[in-house]
Design an enzyme around this catalytic site. Structure first.
Site, PDB file in Angstrom:
ATOM      1  N   HIS A  76       0.858  -1.182   0.000  1.00 52.37           N
ATOM      2  CA  HIS A  76       0.000   0.000   0.000  1.00 52.37           C
ATOM      3  C   HIS A  76       0.894   1.230   0.000  1.00 52.37           C
ATOM      4  O   HIS A  76       1.747   1.386   0.867  1.00 52.37           O
ATOM      5  CB  HIS A  76      -0.927   0.012   1.229  1.00 52.37           C
ATOM      6  CG  HIS A  76      -2.123  -0.882   1.072  1.00 52.37           C
ATOM      7  ND1 HIS A  76      -3.330  -0.643   1.667  1.00 52.37           N
ATOM      8  CD2 HIS A  76      -2.291  -2.013   0.349  1.00 52.37           C
ATOM      9  CE1 HIS A  76      -4.192  -1.586   1.331  1.00 52.37           C
ATOM     10  NE2 HIS A  76      -3.574  -2.441   0.533  1.00 52.37           N
ATOM     11  N   TYR A 205      -9.034   6.140   6.947  1.00 51.70           N
ATOM     12  CA  TYR A 205      -9.151   6.545   8.351  1.00 51.70           C
ATOM     13  C   TYR A 205     -10.111   7.727   8.362  1.00 51.70           C
ATOM     14  O   TYR A 205      -9.775   8.802   7.873  1.00 51.70           O
ATOM     15  CB  TYR A 205      -7.797   6.982   8.909  1.00 51.70           C
ATOM     16  CG  TYR A 205      -6.832   5.841   9.180  1.00 51.70           C
ATOM     17  CD1 TYR A 205      -6.112   5.239   8.158  1.00 51.70           C
ATOM     18  CD2 TYR A 205      -6.647   5.370  10.484  1.00 51.70           C
ATOM     19  CE1 TYR A 205      -5.234   4.201   8.413  1.00 51.70           C
ATOM     20  CE2 TYR A 205      -5.766   4.330  10.753  1.00 51.70           C
ATOM     21  CZ  TYR A 205      -5.067   3.743   9.715  1.00 51.70           C
ATOM     22  OH  TYR A 205      -4.204   2.709   9.961  1.00 51.70           O
ATOM     23  N   PRO A 294      -4.537   0.661  18.547  1.00 54.08           N
ATOM     24  CA  PRO A 294      -4.246   0.135  17.209  1.00 54.08           C
ATOM     25  C   PRO A 294      -4.261   1.173  16.090  1.00 54.08           C
ATOM     26  O   PRO A 294      -3.917   0.844  14.956  1.00 54.08           O
ATOM     27  CB  PRO A 294      -5.363  -0.894  16.997  1.00 54.08           C
ATOM     28  CG  PRO A 294      -6.473  -0.433  17.873  1.00 54.08           C
ATOM     29  CD  PRO A 294      -5.862   0.250  19.042  1.00 54.08           C
ATOM     30  N   LYS A 298       0.948   0.086  14.956  1.00 50.88           N
ATOM     31  CA  LYS A 298       2.335  -0.019  15.403  1.00 50.88           C
ATOM     32  C   LYS A 298       2.659  -1.273  16.213  1.00 50.88           C
ATOM     33  O   LYS A 298       3.832  -1.626  16.356  1.00 50.88           O
ATOM     34  CB  LYS A 298       2.700   1.210  16.270  1.00 50.88           C
ATOM     35  CG  LYS A 298       2.998   2.451  15.474  1.00 50.88           C
ATOM     36  CD  LYS A 298       4.397   2.421  14.889  1.00 50.88           C
ATOM     37  CE  LYS A 298       4.571   3.254  13.657  1.00 50.88           C
ATOM     38  NZ  LYS A 298       4.244   2.591  12.369  1.00 50.88           N
ATOM     39  N   TYR A 386       4.171   6.235   9.983  1.00 47.31           N
ATOM     40  CA  TYR A 386       3.303   5.111   9.607  1.00 47.31           C
ATOM     41  C   TYR A 386       4.095   4.022   8.888  1.00 47.31           C
ATOM     42  O   TYR A 386       3.911   2.825   9.142  1.00 47.31           O
ATOM     43  CB  TYR A 386       2.165   5.625   8.716  1.00 47.31           C
ATOM     44  CG  TYR A 386       0.994   4.679   8.592  1.00 47.31           C
ATOM     45  CD1 TYR A 386      -0.101   4.775   9.436  1.00 47.31           C
ATOM     46  CD2 TYR A 386       0.979   3.682   7.617  1.00 47.31           C
ATOM     47  CE1 TYR A 386      -1.183   3.905   9.315  1.00 47.31           C
ATOM     48  CE2 TYR A 386      -0.090   2.805   7.494  1.00 47.31           C
ATOM     49  CZ  TYR A 386      -1.167   2.927   8.351  1.00 47.31           C
ATOM     50  OH  TYR A 386      -2.229   2.066   8.240  1.00 47.31           O
TER      51      TYR A 386
HETATM   52  C1  LIG Z   1      -7.436  -6.841  16.881  1.00 40.81           C
HETATM   53  C2  LIG Z   1      -5.985  -6.370  16.877  1.00 40.81           C
HETATM   54  C3  LIG Z   1      -5.538  -5.644  15.773  1.00 40.81           C
HETATM   55  C4  LIG Z   1      -4.198  -5.246  15.745  1.00 40.81           C
HETATM   56  N1  LIG Z   1      -3.768  -4.551  14.634  1.00 40.81           N
HETATM   57  C5  LIG Z   1      -2.440  -4.253  14.527  1.00 40.81           C
HETATM   58  C6  LIG Z   1      -1.905  -3.685  13.306  1.00 40.81           C
HETATM   59  O1  LIG Z   1      -2.615  -3.414  12.321  1.00 40.81           O
HETATM   60  N2  LIG Z   1      -0.553  -3.464  13.239  1.00 40.81           N
HETATM   61  C7  LIG Z   1       0.256  -3.785  14.279  1.00 40.81           C
HETATM   62  O2  LIG Z   1       1.489  -3.580  14.157  1.00 40.81           O
HETATM   63  N3  LIG Z   1      -0.209  -4.315  15.445  1.00 40.81           N
HETATM   64  C8  LIG Z   1      -1.534  -4.573  15.593  1.00 40.81           C
HETATM   65  N4  LIG Z   1      -1.998  -5.192  16.739  1.00 40.81           N
HETATM   66  C9  LIG Z   1      -1.076  -5.508  17.810  1.00 40.81           C
HETATM   67  C10 LIG Z   1      -0.288  -6.790  17.550  1.00 40.81           C
HETATM   68  O3  LIG Z   1      -1.157  -7.867  17.274  1.00 40.81           O
HETATM   69  C11 LIG Z   1       0.581  -7.097  18.793  1.00 40.81           C
HETATM   70  O4  LIG Z   1       1.303  -5.939  19.128  1.00 40.81           O
HETATM   71  C12 LIG Z   1       1.545  -8.264  18.529  1.00 40.81           C
HETATM   72  O5  LIG Z   1       0.851  -9.492  18.499  1.00 40.81           O
HETATM   73  C13 LIG Z   1       2.626  -8.324  19.611  1.00 40.81           C
HETATM   74  O6  LIG Z   1       3.437  -9.452  19.395  1.00 40.81           O
HETATM   75  P1  LIG Z   1       4.133 -10.181  20.624  1.00 40.81           P
HETATM   76  O7  LIG Z   1       4.923 -11.301  20.009  1.00 40.81           O
HETATM   77  O8  LIG Z   1       4.832  -9.194  21.468  1.00 40.81           O
HETATM   78  O9  LIG Z   1       2.957 -10.741  21.536  1.00 40.81           O
HETATM   79  P2  LIG Z   1       1.788 -11.775  21.205  1.00 40.81           P
HETATM   80  O10 LIG Z   1       1.459 -11.796  19.756  1.00 40.81           O
HETATM   81  O11 LIG Z   1       0.698 -11.472  22.172  1.00 40.81           O
HETATM   82  O12 LIG Z   1       2.438 -13.186  21.539  1.00 40.81           O
HETATM   83  C14 LIG Z   1       2.668 -13.588  22.870  1.00 40.81           C
HETATM   84  C15 LIG Z   1       2.706 -15.107  22.924  1.00 40.81           C
HETATM   85  O13 LIG Z   1       3.062 -15.490  24.261  1.00 40.81           O
HETATM   86  C16 LIG Z   1       2.253 -16.569  24.663  1.00 40.81           C
HETATM   87  N5  LIG Z   1       2.165 -16.541  26.129  1.00 40.81           N
HETATM   88  C17 LIG Z   1       1.584 -15.611  26.911  1.00 40.81           C
HETATM   89  N6  LIG Z   1       1.732 -15.905  28.213  1.00 40.81           N
HETATM   90  C18 LIG Z   1       2.443 -17.060  28.254  1.00 40.81           C
HETATM   91  C19 LIG Z   1       2.930 -17.888  29.311  1.00 40.81           C
HETATM   92  N7  LIG Z   1       2.705 -17.569  30.590  1.00 40.81           N
HETATM   93  N8  LIG Z   1       3.612 -19.009  29.000  1.00 40.81           N
HETATM   94  C20 LIG Z   1       3.840 -19.339  27.702  1.00 40.81           C
HETATM   95  N9  LIG Z   1       3.406 -18.603  26.645  1.00 40.81           N
HETATM   96  C21 LIG Z   1       2.718 -17.470  26.931  1.00 40.81           C
HETATM   97  C22 LIG Z   1       0.923 -16.352  23.961  1.00 40.81           C
HETATM   98  O14 LIG Z   1       0.221 -17.577  23.814  1.00 40.81           O
HETATM   99  C23 LIG Z   1       1.363 -15.750  22.621  1.00 40.81           C
HETATM  100  O15 LIG Z   1       1.508 -16.723  21.609  1.00 40.81           O
HETATM  101  C24 LIG Z   1      -3.332  -5.569  16.825  1.00 40.81           C
HETATM  102  C25 LIG Z   1      -3.808  -6.266  17.934  1.00 40.81           C
HETATM  103  C26 LIG Z   1      -5.122  -6.679  17.976  1.00 40.81           C
HETATM  104  C27 LIG Z   1      -5.619  -7.439  19.177  1.00 40.81           C
END
Ligand SMILES: Cc1cc2nc3c(=O)[nH]c(=O)nc-3n(C[C@H](O)[C@H](O)[C@H](O)COP(=O)(O)OP(=O)(O)OC[C@H]3O[C@@H](n4cnc5c(N)ncnc54)[C@H](O)[C@@H]3O)c2cc1C
Length: 392
Positions: A76, A205, A294, A298, A386
């Site tokens: 995009h 947006y 969201p 980011k 962005y």
């Molecule tokens: C609906 C929605 C839309 C979003 N849109 C965007 C977007 O457009 N762009 C963007 O950049 N971000 C977006 N985000 C945010 C993005 O999804 C998160 O910031 C991202 O998933 C973070 O990655 P992470 O690996 O830090 O954590 P997570 O993806 O949350 O992964 C954490 C992992 O740890 C595991 N875990 C947790 N606790 C334990 C434990 N005690 N023991 C073992 N395993 C555990 C979980 O099962 C999970 O698999 C969005 C979030 C949501 C909910």
């Protein structure tokens, strides 16, 4: 009987942060063990983020044949800011020479998991970390329980909490799961997934007197859309016709292509940065370290940026015995984290209508939006943030 595994880096969480970290560490010859409480199928089917910064896509390119962001995802080159009934395009390549990719997070996870499993990565699914002990020793421990209820201890030179916003690693780093900088917002997003062709070629947006809406795409046949709602809203309260009405009202001047709605959810907004992201030999990355609303897309991108900084610090520590990059990790990572916090807060407050907004607030907000779209400097800041600041 407690099973014990010994590794160089114990990673809690097989989300984007944990999986990418194991990939970067492996390219530096550092072995790691990942534990995640979910199954592979659960991880691969959770619908979340959708927008990848250019730097994120370039990093995923290093997965080689496993990365499909460029082939299956869509580049995009801009977004539309819509207000006062008119759309204004922010042209990313013209302003900053960069783009973003629409490629869902669960597809990124499928690619990362396939690449890591193919490379022989030790990933333990269905294993829940209960706590992290001895963070300031040179043998921190992850105490965990497997799917059958059996205890498991992972002993490592370093532990990384990539366990998301409800993880356990925060306690070992900042003393509690919630201490830090926190802000809640008086609104949420009502999200829908529908079967329909795209309503627009790029994300819209939209700020309207009725509140915010985001018109986003998923594929040729499935679309993701959101509209501003009360955080306590009941997702089942609306009929499909009422949902289309609510969305259409918030994007005046454009006509949405409707279709059957097959998923609806409420997405609450929070800004959070943990009080500390490093304690001895335990660090936090991704949502474990911070969450953003969201609106600026980011969250996942910031998780990936943290990992790049930490992977370099761990390579210096574990390969060369040099602690300096690790000592600098909090300051380096937090510089970007706070810029992203600001951008996410700014996009959120500029585009949503607060429940207590006065006429003055509303007119000022339109002035702010005009300052962005009518000024090259204003549009350039938005495009730069962005599409993502360069990764270090
Ligand atoms: C609906 C929605 C839309 C979003 N849109 C965007 C977007 O457009 N762009 C963007 O950049 N971000 C977006 N985000 C945010 C993005 O999804 C998160 O910031 C991202 O998933 C973070 O990655 P992470 O690996 O830090 O954590 P997570 O993806 O949350 O992964 C954490 C992992 O740890 C595991 N875990 C947790 N606790 C334990 C434990 N005690 N023991 C073992 N395993 C555990 C979980 O099962 C999970 O698999 C969005 C979030 C949501 C909910």
């Amino acid at each position: 009987m407690t099973a014990t595994v010994r590794t160089r880096v114990a990673i809690i969480g097989a989300g984007p942060a944990g999986l990418l970290l194991s990939h970067l560490l492996a390219s530096s010859g550092i072995e790691s063990v990942i534990v995640d409480r979910r199954t592979r199928e659960e991880i691969e089917s959770t619908i979340r983020a959708g927008i990848l910064e250019q730097g994120t896509v370039e990093l995923l390119d290093t997965l080689g044949e496993f990365s499909r962001a460029r082939t299956v995802g869509h580049r995009h080159d801009g977004i539309e800011l819509r207000f006062a009934g008119e759309g204004h395009r922010i042209d990313f390549p013209a302003l900053v020479g960069r783009s973003v990719w629409l490629y869902p997070q669960h597809e990124v996870l499928k690619d990362l998991l396939a690449a890591r499993i193919d490379a022989g990565q030790d990933i333990r699914f269905g294993v829940t970390a209960d706590r992290v002990d001895d963070p300031t020793s040179d043998r921190p421990l992850v105490h965990a329980t497997d799917a059958g209820g059996q205890p498991l201890v992972v002993e490592a030179d370093f532990v990384v909490g990539a366990d998301g916003s409800r993880g356990v690693a925060r306690e070992a780093v900042s003393g509690s799961r919630s201490s830090g900088y926190f802000r809640e917002y008086p609104f949420a997003w009502f999200g829908i997934l529908c079967e329909a062709p795209p309503s627009a070629p790029e994300l819209i947006y939209s700020n309207s007197p009725d509140g915010f809406a985001l018109i986003s795409q998923r594929s040729a046949t499935v679309q993701r859309m959101y509209f501003q709602c009360d955080p306590g809203e009941d997702p089942d309260r609306f009929s499909e016709a009422e949902l289309w009405d609510a969305l259409q009202k918030r994007v005046p001047g454009t006509t949405l292509t409707e279709g059957p709605i097959f998923q609806r959810d409420i997405l609450r907004f929070r800004s959070f940065v943990a009080g500390s992201i490093l304690n001895g030999r335990v660090a936090l990355v991704g949502d474990a370290a911070h969450t953003v609303p969201p609106t600026g897309a980011k969250g996942m991108n910031l998780a990936i940026a943290d990992v790049v900084v930490l992977a370099r610090a761990l390579e210096a520590l574990l390969v060369d015995g040099d602690e300096r990059l690790l000592e600098a990790f909090p300051e380096t990572a937090l510089g970007r984290i706070w810029k992203a916090q600001h951008f996410s807060w700014w996009m959120t407050s500029m585009l949503h209508v607060a429940p207590d907004a006065s006429d003055f607030d509303r007119m000022r907000q339109l002035g702010e939006l005009r300052s962005v779209v009518e000024s090259e400097a204003g549009s350039t800041y938005l495009a730069e943030a962005y599409t993502g600041w360069p990764l270090v």
